[in-house]
Write a protein that holds these residues in place. Sequence first.
Motif, PDB file in Angstrom:
ATOM      1  N   SER A 159       0.864  -1.120  -0.107  1.00 55.42           N
ATOM      2  CA  SER A 159       0.066   0.139   0.144  1.00 55.42           C
ATOM      3  C   SER A 159       0.908   1.203   0.108  1.00 55.42           C
ATOM      4  N   PRO A 160       0.399   2.246  -0.526  1.00 55.80           N
ATOM      5  CA  PRO A 160       1.256   3.407  -0.881  1.00 55.80           C
ATOM      6  C   PRO A 160       1.406   3.987   0.598  1.00 55.80           C
ATOM      7  N   GLY A 161       2.173   4.877   1.023  1.00 55.24           N
ATOM      8  CA  GLY A 161       2.476   5.496   2.292  1.00 55.24           C
ATOM      9  C   GLY A 161       1.181   6.250   2.750  1.00 55.24           C
ATOM     10  N   ASP A 162       0.881   6.009   3.976  1.00 60.97           N
ATOM     11  CA  ASP A 162      -0.402   7.066   4.371  1.00 60.97           C
ATOM     12  C   ASP A 162      -0.295   8.282   4.552  1.00 60.97           C
ATOM     13  N   LYS A 166      -1.955  10.779   4.597  1.00 66.02           N
ATOM     14  CA  LYS A 166      -2.977  11.642   5.400  1.00 66.02           C
ATOM     15  C   LYS A 166      -2.392  11.841   6.857  1.00 66.02           C
ATOM     16  N   THR A 167      -2.405  10.618   7.417  1.00 66.62           N
ATOM     17  CA  THR A 167      -2.066  10.560   8.925  1.00 66.62           C
ATOM     18  C   THR A 167      -0.501  10.665   9.394  1.00 66.62           C
ATOM     19  N   LEU A 168       0.213  10.278   8.404  1.00 65.97           N
ATOM     20  CA  LEU A 168       1.610   9.953   8.551  1.00 65.97           C
ATOM     21  C   LEU A 168       2.436  11.262   8.094  1.00 65.97           C
ATOM     22  N   GLY A 169       1.844  12.057   7.348  1.00 69.35           N
ATOM     23  CA  GLY A 169       2.852  13.002   6.952  1.00 69.35           C
ATOM     24  C   GLY A 169       3.366  12.673   5.303  1.00 69.35           C
ATOM     25  N   LYS A 170       4.088  13.736   4.859  1.00 66.25           N
ATOM     26  CA  LYS A 170       4.521  13.435   3.603  1.00 66.25           C
ATOM     27  C   LYS A 170       5.439  12.444   3.283  1.00 66.25           C
ATOM     28  N   GLY A 171       6.214  12.248   4.305  1.00 63.49           N
ATOM     29  CA  GLY A 171       7.508  11.267   4.209  1.00 63.49           C
ATOM     30  C   GLY A 171       7.080   9.804   4.583  1.00 63.49           C
ATOM     31  N   ALA A 172       5.759   9.583   4.586  1.00 63.41           N
ATOM     32  CA  ALA A 172       5.148   8.234   4.792  1.00 63.41           C
ATOM     33  C   ALA A 172       5.434   7.217   3.971  1.00 63.41           C
ATOM     34  N   LYS A 173       6.136   6.190   4.353  1.00 61.18           N
ATOM     35  CA  LYS A 173       6.551   5.051   3.128  1.00 61.18           C
ATOM     36  C   LYS A 173       5.524   4.095   2.912  1.00 61.18           C
ATOM     37  N   GLU A 174       5.569   3.397   1.810  1.00 69.20           N
ATOM     38  CA  GLU A 174       4.852   2.477   1.554  1.00 69.20           C
ATOM     39  C   GLU A 174       4.723   1.081   2.682  1.00 69.20           C
ATOM     40  N   THR A 175       3.801   0.275   2.661  1.00 76.75           N
ATOM     41  CA  THR A 175       3.767  -0.519   3.584  1.00 76.75           C
ATOM     42  C   THR A 175       3.282  -1.987   3.124  1.00 76.75           C
ATOM     43  N   PHE A 176       3.451  -3.078   3.848  1.00 73.03           N
ATOM     44  CA  PHE A 176       2.760  -4.327   3.294  1.00 73.03           C
ATOM     45  C   PHE A 176       1.548  -4.506   4.170  1.00 73.03           C
ATOM     46  N   GLN A 177       0.577  -4.564   3.804  1.00 76.59           N
ATOM     47  CA  GLN A 177      -0.752  -4.953   4.518  1.00 76.59           C
ATOM     48  C   GLN A 177      -1.508  -6.346   3.838  1.00 76.59           C
ATOM     49  N   ILE A 178      -2.411  -6.558   4.531  1.00 78.46           N
ATOM     50  CA  ILE A 178      -3.344  -7.788   4.162  1.00 78.46           C
ATOM     51  C   ILE A 178      -4.367  -7.230   3.471  1.00 78.46           C
ATOM     52  N   MET A 179      -4.459  -7.658   2.226  1.00 81.04           N
ATOM     53  CA  MET A 179      -5.493  -7.526   1.291  1.00 81.04           C
ATOM     54  C   MET A 179      -6.814  -8.225   1.347  1.00 81.04           C
ATOM     55  N   ARG A 180      -6.532  -9.459   1.854  1.00 80.58           N
ATOM     56  CA  ARG A 180      -7.578 -10.405   1.774  1.00 80.58           C
ATOM     57  C   ARG A 180      -7.168 -11.451   2.638  1.00 80.58           C
TER      58      ARG A 180
END
Length: 813
Positions: free
Chosen positions: A414-417, A419-433
Motif C-alpha cells: 500500500s502506498p504510504g499513508d 494523510k495521517t503520517l505526513g509527507k514522508g510516509a513510506k509504503e507498507t505491506f498489508q493484508i488485502m484478503r
Amino acid sequence: HDCSRTCGSILSPDLLSWSVCTDDVSGSSAEYPDRVSMMEGRLQSQEDEITLLKSSLADALRRLRLHDQLIPLLKQQIIAGGWPTIRPQLYSFNIIVSRKLSSSSALDSPRHPATRYCARPVERDCGHGMGWLACLSRSCLTLFFSLSHWLTGQSIKMFIRGRPITMYVPSNIQNYEDLRMEPPVEKLELDWVYGYRGRDCRANLYLLSSGEAVYFIACVVVLYHINNRTQRHYRKHTDCVRCLTIHPDKVRVASGQTAGVDKDGKPLQPYVHIWDSSTLITLQQIGLGTFERGVGSVAFSFADAGAFLCVIDDSNEHMLSVWDCAKGTKHTEVKSTNEAVFAVEFNPSDSTNIITCGKSHIYFWTLSAGSLTKKQGIFGKYKKPKFIQCFVFSLTGDVLTGDSEGNILTWGKSPGDVKTLGKGAKETFQIMRQTRAHDGSVFTLCMLQGGALLSGGGKDRKIIRWSADLAPERECEVKDVCVRAYVNGEEVLVGTTRNAILRGTFSDGFVAIVQGHVDEMWGLATHPSQDVFLTCGHDRQVCVWNTEEHKLDWCTTLEEYGLCADFCPNGAVVSVGLSTGRWLVLDLQTKEVISDYTDGNEQLSVMRYSPDGSFLAVGSHDNFIYVYNVTESGRRYSRYGKCNGHSSFITHLDWSKDGKYIMSNSGDYEILYWDVAGGCKLLRNRYESKDREWASYTCVLGFHVMGVWLEGSDGTDINALCRSHSERLVAVADDFCKVHLFQYPCPKPKAPNHSYEGHGSHVTNVRFTHCDSHLLSMGGKDTCILQWEVKRAGTGDGGDRLHSASFTSSPEP
Ligand SMILES: *[C@@H]1O[C@H](CO)[C@@H](O)[C@H](O)[C@H]1NC(C)=O
Ligand SMILES: *[C@@H]1O[C@H](CO)[C@@H](O)[C@H](O)[C@H]1NC(C)=O
Ligand SMILES: *[C@@H]1O[C@H](CO)[C@@H](O)[C@H](O)[C@H]1NC(C)=O
C-alpha cells in the motif's frame, strides 16, 4: 618390577597374599618445612589409593567366592605335584607389580622417590592383556594373585568405567599376544535409505529435471527416481541435513545441515553445500565459520537464474545472509529476528526482494547498496496468527501466506499513508484478503501452472486446489498432515508429518511411495531365510520391510511400543518385546497377534529364539531372562524357567549352537553364562564357557568382540553389534552416529575397521540379512534405516586367507 622373575614366590595357604608397606617417612625438618600440611596431603592421597586398593580387593574376594569350590582342588594339586597345571606366563599376568610414579609429586624428594602408591589400570601389562598395577614404594613389592586366573588359565581384562571385565581366552588361541588384527576385506556401500524427515522439517521435497524426487533424512540427501524406483545419495554432510532447495535449473541443489558435535562433544561448524545432482559433485561449501548451530532455511534467487543464495541460520538472531553462488562469497548479512523463522524466498521477479516468515511475523526485505532493510507485514484489523508457516508468490506478484489459524492471507503493497503520517510516509505491506482454508494450520502452499494454488492442512489433513482468485476447486483427504507439496503436471507429491511421501492426483487419490518410523527406534530383526526385516520403535509401529524391493511390506500399530524382536527360525512368526514387559508373537502371513504374554512389568530389551526354535529367551529390564518352551512351529509358548543372577538389566543375549546355553550381558557390564538345558542355572565357572560356540553373536561384551571397544569407553558407547552368518565380520552400532565393520573374531584392542557415516543420531541396532548380502542399521532418533550392501573386494579367497591368518598362533615356548 620384572614380572617374569618375581612371580611364583608367594603362595600363602589361603592363596591370597596382600602386603603393603611404605618407605620410612622420617626426615629432617629442614628438608620438610611444612611437615604437617605435607603429611595431610600424603594422608589424603593414601586414603585415595586405599580406596582403589579396596575396590581391587573386593573384586578379588568376589571372585574368590565364585571359585571357592575350586580351592580344595587346587590345594590338592599343589600338594600332589607342585605347579604342574600352571603355565609360567600365567603367573606374571596375575601380579600387581610396584612401579615408580611420576616424580612431580610434592612428596617426592631425591631421597624418597615415589613414596605414593596407587592402583590403576595398566597401560603396559605384564604379558597378557590388562591388569591392575599398584604403584608402591621403591622398596616394597606387592604380589596379588587373582585366583580365578590362576585356576583357569589365560584371561584378558578390559575396563569399563573402572570396572574390570574378565574374559577367558578360548583354547584355540595359543598365543593371544601374537594375534594380529586385519581390517575386514568386505566393505559396506549404502544401498537404500528408508525414511523421510517430515516430522519437524518443511519445504524439503522437490523434483529434479532427471525425474528424481530429492529429500533428506539423517545426514543423507536422497535422490529417488520414482518411476525407476532407484536411489542415489548425496553424502557430504557431516550432521543432520535440515533444509534443501533446488536451483532454477532443477539440477543444482543447496542443502544445509546442523552443526552437531564431534566425538568429544566439541561443536562442529554448520554449512550449506551447493552440489550438482547429476554428478553428486559439491560445487560450493558455503558459510563454514559464519553460521551458528545450524542452517534453518535456504533459497536460490530466480530472477537472475540462481546467482544468489539466501540462508537463515539457527542462531538466536537468525542471521539472514546472501551469498554469491558462483564465488561462494558472502554478499551481505543481517540479524533477522529473535523469533523462530520457518521460510525464506527471493521474489521470483526481483532478487533484491526477499521475504521471511515465522513465529508471528512476516518480513519484507530490500537489498540495496549491499545491505538489507526490513519492513514488517502489518496485520491491522486481522488477528495476528501465532505462526506464519509458509508463503508463495502469486503470478500477479502478491504474496500469499499460510498460517496457524488456517487462513491464507493475501499481502499487497500500500502506498504510504500521507494523510495521517505526513509527507514522508513510506509504503507498507498489508493484508488485502483473508481466505479461510483449513482446520488447524496451513502447512504448505504450492503454486500451480496458470496461477492456481495448492494448500495442505493440519488438523483436517486435506489438500485443496484453489483457483487463481482463491475459490476452492478440488479437495482430497490424505492420511497425514502434509508439510510439503510439489506438483509436476497433474501429479502431486506430498511430504507428511508422519515421515511419508505420498504421490497421486486429485482424481485417483494418493499412495505412499516413501514411509518410515516417526519416533526413536530400537528393535530390529532380520528374517532367517527371506529378504525381510522388521523394525519397531517408540511410535508403537511394527514394520516389516523387504530389502530386495526396498519397500515397506506392512505395518501395524500396537498399544505399547516395541523395543526388540526376533524371528522364529522357521520364519513363520516373529516375537516383539514391548515397553511394559509384554511380548507378542505375530504371524507373518496373517499379520495377526497369535500369542500375548507378559513377564515382569519392565521393558524388555532382547528376544532370542534358540537355533532350533525350541526355546525363546526374553531378556528384561527386571534383571531376569525368561525362558519359554516353543512348540507348534512357534505358535505355543510355555514358561520353562527363569535365569536369575544378573544384578542389572539384561542388555544382550545369545544362544549356544547346541541350544543348551545362553551368554548374556547386563547394564553393569557383566558377562554371565547359563545352563538352560540344566534348568536355567548360572554357570559359576565362566572359564568353562570359553570354548562354547554361539549361534549368534550380539553380546557387546565378550572375548570375541573385545576389540570393538575403544580405550576409555563409557559402557554405553556401543549400543549393539552383530556377527555375520559367515562368522567373518562383526558390525557395530555406536553412540556417535557411526556403523563400524570389523573382522570377526575381534579380540584385540585398537582393531582396524571400516567406519561409515550417514546416521544423524545414536545408531541403535545393526543386523545382517539372512545371506549376509546386506547390513541394516538404524539410527534411534533420526528415524532412518540404512541398508548397506556388503561388498567383497576381489574374490572370497582373499578374505579367507586374512581371516585364518589372524588366528594363526605361534607354537608355545
Ligand atoms: C530411469 O530408467 C530409464 C530407463 O531404464 C533410464 O534411461 C534412466 O537413466 C533412469 N534414470 C535414473 C535416474 O536412474
Ligand atoms: C520344555 O523343554 C524341556 C527341554 O527340552 C522339556 O524337558 C520339557 O518337558 C518342556 N516342557 C514343556 C512344558 O513342553
Ligand atoms: C576403527 O578404525 C579407526 C581407523 O583405523 C580407528 O581410529 C578406530 O580407533 C577404530 N575403532 C573404532 C571403534 O572406531
